[in-house]
Design a protein around this motif. Structure first.
Motif, PDB file in Angstrom:
ATOM      1  N   ALA A 282       6.570   0.123  93.618  1.00 50.86           N
ATOM      2  CA  ALA A 282       7.190   1.450  93.723  1.00 50.86           C
ATOM      3  C   ALA A 282       6.141   2.515  93.460  1.00 50.86           C
ATOM      4  O   ALA A 282       5.159   2.274  92.759  1.00 50.86           O
ATOM      5  CB  ALA A 282       8.331   1.583  92.726  1.00 50.86           C
ATOM      6  N   THR A 286       5.304  11.740  88.071  1.00 46.96           N
ATOM      7  CA  THR A 286       6.243  12.308  87.093  1.00 46.96           C
ATOM      8  C   THR A 286       6.978  13.510  87.707  1.00 46.96           C
ATOM      9  O   THR A 286       8.163  13.713  87.455  1.00 46.96           O
ATOM     10  CB  THR A 286       5.448  12.764  85.841  1.00 46.96           C
ATOM     11  OG1 THR A 286       4.681  11.659  85.369  1.00 46.96           O
ATOM     12  CG2 THR A 286       6.349  13.243  84.735  1.00 46.96           C
ATOM     13  N   ASP A 359      -2.401  12.770  95.992  1.00 43.03           N
ATOM     14  CA  ASP A 359      -2.715  11.394  96.413  1.00 43.03           C
ATOM     15  C   ASP A 359      -3.077  11.388  97.894  1.00 43.03           C
ATOM     16  O   ASP A 359      -2.380  11.998  98.707  1.00 43.03           O
ATOM     17  CB  ASP A 359      -1.488  10.477  96.226  1.00 43.03           C
ATOM     18  CG  ASP A 359      -1.225  10.184  94.767  1.00 43.03           C
ATOM     19  OD1 ASP A 359      -2.198   9.976  94.024  1.00 43.03           O
ATOM     20  OD2 ASP A 359      -0.043  10.181  94.377  1.00 43.03           O
ATOM     21  N   ARG A 384      -1.878   8.062  83.059  1.00 46.89           N
ATOM     22  CA  ARG A 384      -2.395   9.116  83.939  1.00 46.89           C
ATOM     23  C   ARG A 384      -3.275  10.053  83.123  1.00 46.89           C
ATOM     24  O   ARG A 384      -2.837  10.613  82.130  1.00 46.89           O
ATOM     25  CB  ARG A 384      -1.196   9.863  84.528  1.00 46.89           C
ATOM     26  CG  ARG A 384      -1.527  11.155  85.225  1.00 46.89           C
ATOM     27  CD  ARG A 384      -0.276  11.649  85.935  1.00 46.89           C
ATOM     28  NE  ARG A 384      -0.334  13.038  86.234  1.00 46.89           N
ATOM     29  CZ  ARG A 384       0.634  13.696  86.864  1.00 46.89           C
ATOM     30  NH1 ARG A 384       1.714  13.052  87.261  1.00 46.89           N
ATOM     31  NH2 ARG A 384       0.538  14.975  87.111  1.00 46.89           N
TER      32      ARG A 384
HETATM   33  P1  AMP Z   1       2.596   9.313  86.847  1.00 48.26           P
HETATM   34  O1  AMP Z   1       2.895  10.761  86.978  1.00 48.26           O
HETATM   35  O2  AMP Z   1       2.042   8.929  85.522  1.00 48.26           O
HETATM   36  O3  AMP Z   1       3.756   8.470  87.244  1.00 48.26           O
HETATM   37  O4  AMP Z   1       1.447   8.997  87.881  1.00 48.26           O
HETATM   38  C1  AMP Z   1       1.628   9.243  89.238  1.00 48.26           C
HETATM   39  C2  AMP Z   1       0.433   8.807  90.005  1.00 48.26           C
HETATM   40  O5  AMP Z   1       0.221   7.390  89.832  1.00 48.26           O
HETATM   41  C3  AMP Z   1       0.626   8.967  91.490  1.00 48.26           C
HETATM   42  O6  AMP Z   1       0.376  10.299  91.901  1.00 48.26           O
HETATM   43  C4  AMP Z   1      -0.384   7.962  92.040  1.00 48.26           C
HETATM   44  O7  AMP Z   1      -1.679   8.488  91.976  1.00 48.26           O
HETATM   45  C5  AMP Z   1      -0.276   6.826  91.036  1.00 48.26           C
HETATM   46  N1  AMP Z   1       0.678   5.780  91.494  1.00 48.26           N
HETATM   47  C6  AMP Z   1       1.963   5.650  91.145  1.00 48.26           C
HETATM   48  N2  AMP Z   1       2.503   4.547  91.715  1.00 48.26           N
HETATM   49  C7  AMP Z   1       1.544   3.976  92.463  1.00 48.26           C
HETATM   50  C8  AMP Z   1       1.469   2.818  93.309  1.00 48.26           C
HETATM   51  N3  AMP Z   1       2.485   1.992  93.478  1.00 48.26           N
HETATM   52  N4  AMP Z   1       0.296   2.575  93.939  1.00 48.26           N
HETATM   53  C9  AMP Z   1      -0.769   3.401  93.794  1.00 48.26           C
HETATM   54  N5  AMP Z   1      -0.778   4.482  92.987  1.00 48.26           N
HETATM   55  C10 AMP Z   1       0.366   4.776  92.331  1.00 48.26           C
END
Ligand code: AMP
Length: 471
Positions: A282, A286, A359, A384
């Motif tokens: 998934a 955030t 991303d 993160r």
């Molecule tokens: P967070 O806000 O801590 O959930 O981090 C979000 C970031 O984590 C996203 O913008 C992506 O850079 C990375 N991320 C989340 N899920 C994935 C996934 N399945 N594959 C690759 N990167 C991910």
């Protein structure tokens, strides 16, 4: 249906079923609901609309979250391991707010959640202010200050409906679900919503119990865990133990992996050890309520794709698109700007909230791919981190003249370690490290800090990060 209605329905139909177990104590759906209603009555008496919930995995944390939702207030989950200086900063950023704690650690001006669970005499209850955010999660901020991400009740209800509706996540209730993330991280929103709205039982291990693969295995085996919500970092740790396989953990049926890239190697090993496993990759930030899309990783998918997709377009929680190689999210999952009023990356598109994720990605057929970042945000052990936040924090320490922070990566772009280079006017590296420990969570502290005479620069005067990577 709203998230609180789902939980209320389980409290009525299965009051004795375990809703949550953490720190050695269990809470049934009936008790969770009763306590949350009591807490909400107490919270309504406060003029503040935001409540910081500081605690680990105690059941009071879950009561606190639900109580805030019922009272129409906003909860801000905070890890008890946060250094005092960072907690103070978050309190400042969230003010006016009240600090509630799940344990009796003496934090000035805090209130124990359990002290608010006494039934109150019947009083006229003001209507819950529906326009308050459901929660605020703080994440790393590139300016040097943590960023508050407010998520609305509408965002949260939409997410709960989406995750419970994922075909590959469905199990007959009550299934036993394992929580792995701290409540201060958005991954925990996934296990809380999925488990509590589906009538499952959520099990949260104590941190030291799952610090090593043997401990995790023991926890999963003892609690006969059927679904795990975790990061790929967690999966890699589990795979270090040869006993992490279907023969030992015959109850495990679903793994929901999110938060960072799931490597093909990790997915392949997992499916080899658990041939009947439903493995879900998934994706989401955030800012868009934990996750917005998902895909079940099968052996066929592994064989067909060079890198794993992070989700399917046709069952995403919001509209996914690509603009100049960047993943753009539009719709009900998306927040409405940061707590401090900053709307960087956020805009309205035809009246719908839209977020530029930062991303890099592509859409190929029905799949979304994520191909790294366009900025200096990294994922380290699932956390993160903005490297610029570490840099700014180091620069704020007296005696530091200059600083550059880099992440060393493997060939597959996985962060191996965070390194800081500093130019010092006074003091030394040990002193600097002890200062940093007071300011940043431990996962943000660079493993190596090297003192240099000067930070190397490129021809146009920018920090020469390539050169630093080779040092
Ligand atoms: P967070 O806000 O801590 O959930 O981090 C979000 C970031 O984590 C996203 O913008 C992506 O850079 C990375 N991320 C989340 N899920 C994935 C996934 N399945 N594959 C690759 N990167 C991910």
């Amino acid at each position: 249906m709203q998230l609180i209605d789902w939980i209320h329905a389980w409290a009525k139909t299965a009051p004795n079923r375990t809703a949550y177990t953490g720190e050695g104590r269990s809470l049934s759906y009936g008790a969770l609901w009763t306590d949350a209603v009591r807490l909400s009555a107490a919270l309504r008496q406060f003029p503040e609309s935001r409540f910081l919930l500081r605690g680990g995995k105690a059941p009071e944390m879950v009561v606190g979250m639900l109580g805030c939702l019922l009272a129409g207030k906003t909860y801000v989950p905070i890890s008890p391991e946060l250094p005092a200086a960072r907690l103070e900063r978050i309190l400042e950023l969230t003010t006016p707010c009240k600090l509630l704690t799940a344990d009796s650690s003496r934090i000035p001006d805090s209130i124990l959640i359990s002290a608010l669970l006494e039934p109150l005499p019947a009083a006229e209850e003001p209507a819950a202010p529906e326009n308050q955010p459901a929660y605020i999660i703080f994440t790393s901020g590139s300016t040097g200050t943590p960023k508050g991400v407010p998520i609305s009740r509408r965002n949260l209800d939409h997410f709960a409906k989406w995750i419970c509706g994922l075909e590959s996540m469905r199990l007959p209730a009550p299934a036993r679900v394992m929580n792995t993330a701290a409540f201060s991280f958005d991954l925990s929103v996934a296990d809380l919503c999925y488990s509590l709205c589906s009538g499952h039982s959520l099990y949260a291990p104590e941190k030291d119990r799952v610090a090593d693969p043997a401990g995790i295995l023991d926890f999963m085996g003892t609690n006969r865990i059927e679904t795990v919500v975790c990061t790929p970092t967690f999966l890699k740790l589990c795979l270090l133990d040869p006993g992490f396989r279907a023969a030992q953990l015959c109850d495990l049926q679903v793994v929901y992996s999110c938060g960072e890239p799931l490597e093909k190697k990790t997915a392949g090993k997992l499916l080899e050890r658990f041939p009947a496993l439903r493995l879900i990759n998934a994706y989401g930030p955030t800012e868009a309520t934990s996750a917005v899309c998902a895909v079940q990783v099968t052996r066929e998918l592994l064989a067909k794709h060079d890198s794993l997709p992070v989700g399917k377009i046709d069952n995403a929680a919001c509209r996914l698109s690509i603009d100049r190689d960047e993943i753009i999210l539009t719709g009900e999952s998306v927040f409405s700007g940061y707590l401090d009023g900053n709307t960087q990356g956020w805009y309205l598109e035809n009246g719908q909230a839209t977020f530029r994720t930062g991303d890099l990605g592509s859409i190929e057929g029905n799949y979304l791919y994520c191909k790294g970042r366009r900025d200096r945000q990294i994922k380290w052990k699932g956390y993160r981190i903005e490297l610029d936040e570490i840099e700014q924090t180091i620069l704020s320490i007296p005696g530091v003249e200059n600083c550059a922070v880099i992440a060393k990566k493997t060939e597959t772009d996985t962060v191996r370690l965070i390194k800081a280079f500093v130019v010092l006017q006074s003091g030394n590296v040990d002193l600097l490290r002890s200062n940093l420990i007071r300011l940043l969570p431990d996962y943000m502290i660079p493993k190596s800090i090297t003192e240099l005479q000067e930070i190397p620069t490129t021809e146009n005067g920018k920090t020469d990060r390539k050169r630093l990577e080779s040092l």
